[in-house]
Structures are given as C-alpha cells and as structure tokens.
Scaffold this motif. Sequence first.
Motif, PDB file in Angstrom:
ATOM      1  N   THR A   1      -1.292 -14.666 -33.332  1.00 50.47           N
ATOM      2  CA  THR A   1      -1.163 -13.600 -32.355  1.00 50.47           C
ATOM      3  C   THR A   1      -1.477 -14.185 -30.991  1.00 50.47           C
ATOM      4  N   ILE A   2      -0.517 -14.076 -30.090  1.00 53.24           N
ATOM      5  CA  ILE A   2      -0.624 -14.700 -28.770  1.00 53.24           C
ATOM      6  C   ILE A   2      -0.455 -13.637 -27.696  1.00 53.24           C
ATOM      7  N   TRP A   3      -1.377 -13.601 -26.751  1.00 50.98           N
ATOM      8  CA  TRP A   3      -1.249 -12.716 -25.605  1.00 50.98           C
ATOM      9  C   TRP A   3      -0.619 -13.509 -24.466  1.00 50.98           C
ATOM     10  N   LEU A   4       0.264 -12.853 -23.744  1.00 52.29           N
ATOM     11  CA  LEU A   4       1.020 -13.525 -22.687  1.00 52.29           C
ATOM     12  C   LEU A   4       1.050 -12.669 -21.434  1.00 52.29           C
ATOM     13  N   THR A   5       0.703 -13.250 -20.290  1.00 50.04           N
ATOM     14  CA  THR A   5       0.900 -12.584 -19.007  1.00 50.04           C
ATOM     15  C   THR A   5       2.139 -13.185 -18.341  1.00 50.04           C
ATOM     16  N   GLY A   6       2.708 -12.445 -17.397  1.00 46.53           N
ATOM     17  CA  GLY A   6       3.908 -12.938 -16.722  1.00 46.53           C
ATOM     18  C   GLY A   6       5.148 -12.868 -17.581  1.00 46.53           C
ATOM     19  N   SER A   7       5.136 -12.013 -18.593  1.00 46.60           N
ATOM     20  CA  SER A   7       6.249 -11.974 -19.557  1.00 46.60           C
ATOM     21  C   SER A   7       7.531 -11.398 -18.979  1.00 46.60           C
ATOM     22  N   SER A   8       7.432 -10.677 -17.859  1.00 46.98           N
ATOM     23  CA  SER A   8       8.650 -10.130 -17.260  1.00 46.98           C
ATOM     24  C   SER A   8       9.311 -11.121 -16.309  1.00 46.98           C
ATOM     25  N   GLY A   9       8.650 -12.247 -16.065  1.00 47.95           N
ATOM     26  CA  GLY A   9       9.179 -13.254 -15.162  1.00 47.95           C
ATOM     27  C   GLY A   9      10.161 -14.186 -15.835  1.00 47.95           C
TER      28      GLY A   9
ATOM     29  N   ALA B   1       8.165 -15.921 -24.367  1.00 48.73           N
ATOM     30  CA  ALA B   1       7.999 -14.868 -25.375  1.00 48.73           C
ATOM     31  C   ALA B   1       9.057 -14.988 -26.468  1.00 48.73           C
ATOM     32  N   ALA B   2      10.297 -15.222 -26.066  1.00 47.58           N
ATOM     33  CA  ALA B   2      11.386 -15.346 -27.046  1.00 47.58           C
ATOM     34  C   ALA B   2      11.193 -16.572 -27.932  1.00 47.58           C
ATOM     35  N   GLU B   3      10.772 -17.679 -27.352  1.00 48.80           N
ATOM     36  CA  GLU B   3      10.549 -18.913 -28.108  1.00 48.80           C
ATOM     37  C   GLU B   3       9.445 -18.725 -29.148  1.00 48.80           C
ATOM     38  N   LEU B   4       8.350 -18.116 -28.751  1.00 45.12           N
ATOM     39  CA  LEU B   4       7.230 -17.921 -29.677  1.00 45.12           C
ATOM     40  C   LEU B   4       7.607 -16.982 -30.816  1.00 45.12           C
ATOM     41  N   ARG B   5       8.297 -15.903 -30.478  1.00 44.60           N
ATOM     42  CA  ARG B   5       8.706 -14.950 -31.516  1.00 44.60           C
ATOM     43  C   ARG B   5       9.717 -15.572 -32.473  1.00 44.60           C
ATOM     44  N   ALA B   6      10.590 -16.406 -31.953  1.00 42.44           N
ATOM     45  CA  ALA B   6      11.584 -17.065 -32.806  1.00 42.44           C
ATOM     46  C   ALA B   6      10.936 -17.987 -33.825  1.00 42.44           C
TER      47      ALA B   6
ATOM     48  N   HIS C   1       5.618 -16.153 -34.332  1.00 45.01           N
ATOM     49  CA  HIS C   1       4.367 -15.699 -33.755  1.00 45.01           C
ATOM     50  C   HIS C   1       4.469 -14.244 -33.284  1.00 45.01           C
ATOM     51  N   THR C   2       3.357 -13.568 -33.322  1.00 42.80           N
ATOM     52  CA  THR C   2       3.267 -12.219 -32.773  1.00 42.80           C
ATOM     53  C   THR C   2       2.848 -12.332 -31.317  1.00 42.80           C
ATOM     54  N   VAL C   3       3.671 -11.790 -30.421  1.00 39.59           N
ATOM     55  CA  VAL C   3       3.406 -11.918 -28.988  1.00 39.59           C
ATOM     56  C   VAL C   3       3.150 -10.537 -28.396  1.00 39.59           C
ATOM     57  N   LEU C   4       1.987 -10.378 -27.776  1.00 39.47           N
ATOM     58  CA  LEU C   4       1.675  -9.161 -27.032  1.00 39.47           C
ATOM     59  C   LEU C   4       1.741  -9.495 -25.549  1.00 39.47           C
ATOM     60  N   CYS C   5       2.543  -8.732 -24.814  1.00 38.03           N
ATOM     61  CA  CYS C   5       2.761  -9.007 -23.397  1.00 38.03           C
ATOM     62  C   CYS C   5       1.928  -8.065 -22.540  1.00 38.03           C
ATOM     63  N   PHE C   6       1.266  -8.622 -21.535  1.00 38.02           N
ATOM     64  CA  PHE C   6       0.389  -7.844 -20.669  1.00 38.02           C
ATOM     65  C   PHE C   6       0.793  -8.010 -19.211  1.00 38.02           C
ATOM     66  N   SER C   7       0.703  -6.897 -18.475  1.00 36.29           N
ATOM     67  CA  SER C   7       1.097  -6.908 -17.070  1.00 36.29           C
ATOM     68  C   SER C   7       0.013  -6.309 -16.192  1.00 36.29           C
TER      69      SER C   7
END
Length: 306
Positions: free
Chosen positions: A5-13, A20-25, A28-34
């Motif tokens: 489970t990976i948290w990611l900031t800047g996911s809309s950039g 995010a797409a690479e990790l999910r592919a 991995h479970t990716v939670l995006c935070f803004s």
Amino acid sequence: MGNQTIWLTGSSGFIGRCVAAELRAHGHTVLCFSNAGIGDRATESQGGRHPLNFLDAKNIREQVARFGVPDAFIHLAWGDMAAPETEKHLDENVRAGNTLIDTLYEAGLKTFVFIGSMNEYGARVGALREDMPPEGRMTNYALGKVKVTEHGYARAAALNRVFLHIRSFYVFGAGQRKGSLINDLHEAIEAGREVSLGPCEHYRDFIHVSDVAQGIRRLLPMEKSTTVNLGSGSVIQVKEYVKIFWAQLGGDPATLKFGARPMRANEPEQPKSYADLTRLKQLTGWTPSLTLEQGIAKTVEDLGKR
C-alpha cells in the motif's frame, strides 16, 4: 516485492499520474492525496484523491487512523514548480515536506520517498554523481529540495527509517502542463503556425516519464537511506531536441524560430551536465530503456490520442 500500500502526493500532475499507473499495473494499492484547496473543500475524497493537509500533523494522523500506515509514502507534490525563485519553496514547501516526514515516521512509516531535482547540483558540469556537492547559484526551488532532504535523512537516522531521495532530471512526455515546450510545439503543428522559441542553446538530460515511473517503482525496495539519480545518462542541446521533436511531428524546420524570444528572467542555470547512473544500476540492476528518439516517438503518439 509483493503487493504494497503506497500513498502518493502529486498524483494529478504529469509525473504523478504515470507513477500511480505504473505502481497499480504491478499490483500495488495506491492511495492518492492532494493538498490543493484543502481549506476550501469538504474532507471527503474527490476525483479519486483524498484531501490531506500537508502542514497539519493532526490531519495527517487522522488519515493514518482511517487508512492505516502505508508501506511507503511518495512525495511528488511541490508548489510553484514553474516559478523557481518564489519564497514558497523555502517556506511552505519545506514546512509541508518536513511535517509529512515527521508525522508519518512517528506513526510507523518505514519508507519515505522524496522526489528531488537535478537542480540540486547547481551549475555543475559533466557527469553528476550523487555524492557531489552543488556548485554555483542555487534557485529557491533547489534550496527547498535540499532542506527537505537534509531533514529527511536526519529523521530517518534517528528513528531507524528509510529516506529515499530521487533526483529526477528533465522529464518529458505527453501530459505536461500548458505552456511547456512540448505543448507549444504540439499546438503549433496543430495550428500550422511558426514556433517562436528562445535561443535553446542550453543542455539537458531528458528522460521519458515512463522511465521515471519505472525507476521510482524499482527503487521502492531499498532498505537503506540513499540519494539516487534518475535521468537518461546522456545530454543534448535543447535546440537539437526541438529539431528531433519537430521532425517527428512532421513540421517544417524553417518554421522553428530560435532566438525569437528571450530567456525567462531568473531561469535556472542549465549547464552541459547529465546523470551518472552508476548507483541506480548497482541498486536495481536497471537503467532507463527508452532512447531519446523512442521517448519522443512515444510522446508524439500519445499526444495524438488526446
């Protein structure tokens, strides 16, 4: 490395979407935070991204209580990227990075991944190794990145955590912000007009965004704090890069007007330098796979789909 489970900031950039797409592919479970507009909106998730006030330790702890401690946290978000001399880089951006590091490490996070910049080398020339100190003028943008990195290393050492500092070089691909060089070229070819450019006499180590995303993924299993370059390992004059890109778009080279616009004020120094990838290869057994021409071809293809 299994599913994490990976948290990611800047996911809309630009880079964040690809990461995010690479990790999910790769499972991995990716939670995006803004952090954008945090004071003006509800606390519920919007557009697949969860609100997180990077400056508020209490809010960060609330999200940890809600979602659990992630296996890794990737901090890509950084305000005022297009304005490298604003004070925000030395104030809010640094405070946000440090608050995230402190609060998440104290909550039990093992690995904090901070995306730095080749601008942290200042005006150094030639092959840039991770152990080299900066030379010449440093922008506030670069200085802010250095400050967060210093704090991250110190806290990781004190708490027996991992701080992974990735220095990205010049990332390109479809989806860059409006006003970027690639978007200007694409819009010009679509409109059938000439392109007014700066002198384009500086040099850059360009790396395609898909290789950046793959590099970040491959570095996640690191067990010790370290700084790693993420570039192509080669350098090209921007003028030549533009010519290649323009040719792949099908443009007439006579419509490229180099020197029609002056360089922007306070533009960071961009000497003839490139990433030494020795450490990246030692740690991952991998180096970026796309040539510049292949990366440009992929970018042109992706732009055609938009």
